[in-house]
Write a protein that holds these residues in place. Structure first.
Motif, PDB file in Angstrom:
ATOM      1  N   ARG A 135       6.591 -72.676  25.854  1.00 19.81           N
ATOM      2  CA  ARG A 135       6.486 -73.878  25.977  1.00 19.81           C
ATOM      3  C   ARG A 135       4.400 -73.850  26.464  1.00 19.81           C
ATOM      4  NH1 ARG A 135      10.275 -72.831  30.333  1.00 19.81           N
ATOM      5  NH2 ARG A 135       9.014 -71.224  31.544  1.00 19.81           N
ATOM      6  N   GLU A 142       8.866 -69.241  28.395  1.00 16.17           N
ATOM      7  CA  GLU A 142       7.761 -69.563  28.815  1.00 16.17           C
ATOM      8  C   GLU A 142       7.096 -69.910  26.982  1.00 16.17           C
ATOM      9  OE1 GLU A 142       4.375 -70.391  30.815  1.00 16.17           O
ATOM     10  OE2 GLU A 142       6.322 -70.855  31.498  1.00 16.17           O
ATOM     11  N   GLU A 197      14.023 -65.948  29.773  1.00 17.30           N
ATOM     12  CA  GLU A 197      13.203 -67.293  30.362  1.00 17.30           C
ATOM     13  C   GLU A 197      12.042 -66.612  29.888  1.00 17.30           C
ATOM     14  OE1 GLU A 197      10.527 -69.425  32.129  1.00 17.30           O
ATOM     15  OE2 GLU A 197      12.758 -69.177  32.450  1.00 17.30           O
TER      16      GLU A 197
END
Length: 97
Positions: free
Chosen positions: A27, A24, A20
């Motif tokens: 992104r 992130e 994750e």
């Protein structure tokens, strides 16, 4: 793939770098308008990059810890060649031409 190698090196050092966290970071990178990595900006400007600090460190730690880092090693050597080209250490042409 390079980030997964970083994740594996981090795990070997006891540092938790989750999938994750990687997503992130991805992104954030893609959301930035006109995003150009600092390494590319340095190469375009004929400056030295931070490749030793980033990919170089991953490769060194990977060797010390027995963690394969072939993608980071490829990036490291490729960027070093571009730095050498910027320094005029070779012309990129075949010898004798």
């Amino acid at each position: 793939m390079a980030k997964k190698e970083v994740q594996a090196v981090a795990a070997a050092l006891g540092i938790g770098l989750t999938d994750e966290m990687i997503r992130e970071q991805d992104r954030r990178s893609y959301d930035a308008p006109d995003n150009r990595p600092s390494t590319l900006q340095d190469l375009d400007a004929g400056k030295k990059t931070e490749v030793d600090m980033f990919a170089g460190t991953v490769v060194r730690l990977g060797r010390e810890l027995g963690v394969p880092t072939p993608v980071n090693e490829l990036f490291y050597h490729g960027i070093k060649v571009l730095e050498e080209k910027n320094e005029g250490r070779f012309s990129g042409e075949k010898q004798g031409q």
